[in-house]
Design a protein around this motif. Structure first.
Motif, mmCIF file in Angstrom:
data_model
loop_
_atom_site.group_PDB
_atom_site.id
_atom_site.type_symbol
_atom_site.label_atom_id
_atom_site.label_comp_id
_atom_site.label_asym_id
_atom_site.label_seq_id
_atom_site.Cartn_x
_atom_site.Cartn_y
_atom_site.Cartn_z
ATOM 1 N N ARG A 185 0.829 -1.208 0.000
ATOM 2 C CA ARG A 185 0.000 0.000 0.000
ATOM 3 C C ARG A 185 0.862 1.255 0.000
ATOM 4 O O ARG A 185 0.568 2.226 -0.695
ATOM 5 C CB ARG A 185 -0.939 0.010 1.202
ATOM 6 C CG ARG A 185 -2.168 -0.851 1.021
ATOM 7 C CD ARG A 185 -3.204 -0.587 2.100
ATOM 8 N NE ARG A 185 -2.714 -0.743 3.451
ATOM 9 C CZ ARG A 185 -2.691 -1.888 4.124
ATOM 10 N NH1 ARG A 185 -3.147 -2.995 3.574
ATOM 11 N NH2 ARG A 185 -2.228 -1.937 5.358
ATOM 12 N N GLU A 186 1.939 1.258 0.792
ATOM 13 C CA GLU A 186 2.840 2.411 0.819
ATOM 14 C C GLU A 186 3.472 2.636 -0.544
ATOM 15 O O GLU A 186 3.571 3.765 -1.016
ATOM 16 C CB GLU A 186 3.939 2.205 1.863
ATOM 17 C CG GLU A 186 3.510 2.470 3.277
ATOM 18 C CD GLU A 186 4.668 2.361 4.251
ATOM 19 O OE1 GLU A 186 5.732 1.809 3.872
ATOM 20 O OE2 GLU A 186 4.517 2.819 5.388
ATOM 21 N N GLU A 187 3.873 1.562 -1.201
ATOM 22 C CA GLU A 187 4.498 1.672 -2.518
ATOM 23 C C GLU A 187 3.496 2.180 -3.562
ATOM 24 O O GLU A 187 3.816 3.021 -4.385
ATOM 25 C CB GLU A 187 5.065 0.314 -2.944
ATOM 26 C CG GLU A 187 5.811 0.342 -4.256
ATOM 27 C CD GLU A 187 7.072 1.190 -4.226
ATOM 28 O OE1 GLU A 187 7.492 1.648 -5.297
ATOM 29 O OE2 GLU A 187 7.635 1.388 -3.138
ATOM 30 N N GLN A 188 2.266 1.680 -3.517
ATOM 31 C CA GLN A 188 1.243 2.138 -4.451
ATOM 32 C C GLN A 188 0.926 3.613 -4.224
ATOM 33 O O GLN A 188 0.727 4.360 -5.184
ATOM 34 C CB GLN A 188 -0.025 1.299 -4.308
ATOM 35 C CG GLN A 188 0.132 -0.103 -4.857
ATOM 36 C CD GLN A 188 -1.042 -0.989 -4.524
ATOM 37 O OE1 GLN A 188 -1.828 -0.695 -3.627
ATOM 38 N NE2 GLN A 188 -1.152 -2.107 -5.229
ATOM 39 N N ALA A 189 0.889 4.053 -2.989
ATOM 40 C CA ALA A 189 0.637 5.462 -2.702
ATOM 41 C C ALA A 189 1.783 6.331 -3.187
ATOM 42 O O ALA A 189 1.572 7.437 -3.698
ATOM 43 C CB ALA A 189 0.408 5.667 -1.208
ATOM 44 N N ALA A 190 3.018 5.838 -3.053
ATOM 45 C CA ALA A 190 4.172 6.601 -3.533
ATOM 46 C C ALA A 190 4.153 6.722 -5.051
ATOM 47 O O ALA A 190 4.532 7.758 -5.610
ATOM 48 C CB ALA A 190 5.467 5.932 -3.075
ATOM 49 N N LEU A 191 3.691 5.687 -5.743
ATOM 50 C CA LEU A 191 3.607 5.737 -7.204
ATOM 51 C C LEU A 191 2.472 6.628 -7.688
ATOM 52 O O LEU A 191 2.514 7.135 -8.807
ATOM 53 C CB LEU A 191 3.430 4.324 -7.764
ATOM 54 C CG LEU A 191 4.615 3.389 -7.595
ATOM 55 C CD1 LEU A 191 4.261 1.984 -8.064
ATOM 56 C CD2 LEU A 191 5.826 3.917 -8.349
ATOM 57 N N ALA A 192 1.458 6.823 -6.876
ATOM 58 C CA ALA A 192 0.282 7.583 -7.283
ATOM 59 C C ALA A 192 0.318 9.020 -6.785
ATOM 60 O O ALA A 192 -0.723 9.643 -6.636
ATOM 61 C CB ALA A 192 -0.977 6.890 -6.772
ATOM 62 N N VAL A 193 1.494 9.568 -6.543
ATOM 63 C CA VAL A 193 1.606 10.913 -5.993
ATOM 64 C C VAL A 193 0.935 11.933 -6.904
ATOM 65 O O VAL A 193 0.300 12.872 -6.448
ATOM 66 C CB VAL A 193 3.090 11.282 -5.758
ATOM 67 C CG1 VAL A 193 3.267 12.756 -5.484
ATOM 68 C CG2 VAL A 193 3.641 10.471 -4.617
ATOM 69 N N ASN A 216 -2.921 14.448 -0.222
ATOM 70 C CA ASN A 216 -3.263 14.287 1.175
ATOM 71 C C ASN A 216 -3.437 15.625 1.880
ATOM 72 O O ASN A 216 -3.567 15.680 3.088
ATOM 73 C CB ASN A 216 -2.185 13.471 1.897
ATOM 74 C CG ASN A 216 -2.176 12.046 1.431
ATOM 75 O OD1 ASN A 216 -3.209 11.519 1.087
ATOM 76 N ND2 ASN A 216 -1.013 11.434 1.409
ATOM 77 N N ALA A 217 -3.418 16.716 1.132
ATOM 78 C CA ALA A 217 -3.580 18.038 1.717
ATOM 79 C C ALA A 217 -4.555 18.831 0.854
ATOM 80 O O ALA A 217 -4.694 18.583 -0.336
ATOM 81 C CB ALA A 217 -2.234 18.752 1.781
#
Length: 134
Positions: free
Chosen positions: A42-50, A55-56
């Motif tokens: 999940r962390e990796e997918q979130a990093a790829l979807a920046v 988130n702000a």
């Protein structure tokens, strides 16, 4: 089940190594490992979807939001009781760049209702609004 019962004809092992190989001790460890792997994915997918996720909130001021072009959509709220729902509709109208929100009847309306500014998160100031008593 992924793990099978131990073979009764197999030789018994003693000590900590034997205890670690029992199915009842392997399953919780395997579940923890699977949980950690899922978290890392999940962390990796979130990093790829920046570029797609944020988130702000947008740092635009209310004046900048009102200066943006709007769609010719006028949202009419007739006799809604909940200030929370009205605040949510103001947020939606802000996100959709609607021209205005028109409130009618006993619908909570700005600037008189204090809950609207709380639930509207700034959208009450950036979306034009009018109120009619009936």
């Amino acid at each position: 089940r992924l793990l099978h019962a131990p073979d009764p004809s197999a030789p018994k092992t003693a000590g900590a190594a034997g205890a670690a190989m029992r199915p009842e001790t392997l399953m919780p460890a395997a579940q923890r490992a699977a949980h950690h792997i899922a978290h890392l994915l999940r962390e990796e997918q979130a990093a790829l979807a920046v570029g797609f996720l944020r988130n702000a909130d947008n740092a635009d001021t209310a004046a900048e939001r009102t200066a943006r072009p709007t769609h010719p959509v006028h949202v009419v709220l007739d006799n809604l009781r909940s200030a929370y729902n009205v605040g949510s509709i103001f947020r939606t109208a802000d996100a959709a760049h609607c021209a205005e929100v028109v409130t009618c009847g006993f619908t909570p309306h700005p600037p008189l209702h204090p809950k609207l500014s709380k639930t509207g998160f700034g959208a009450v100031e950036s979306v034009a609004s009018r109120h009619f008593d009936s």
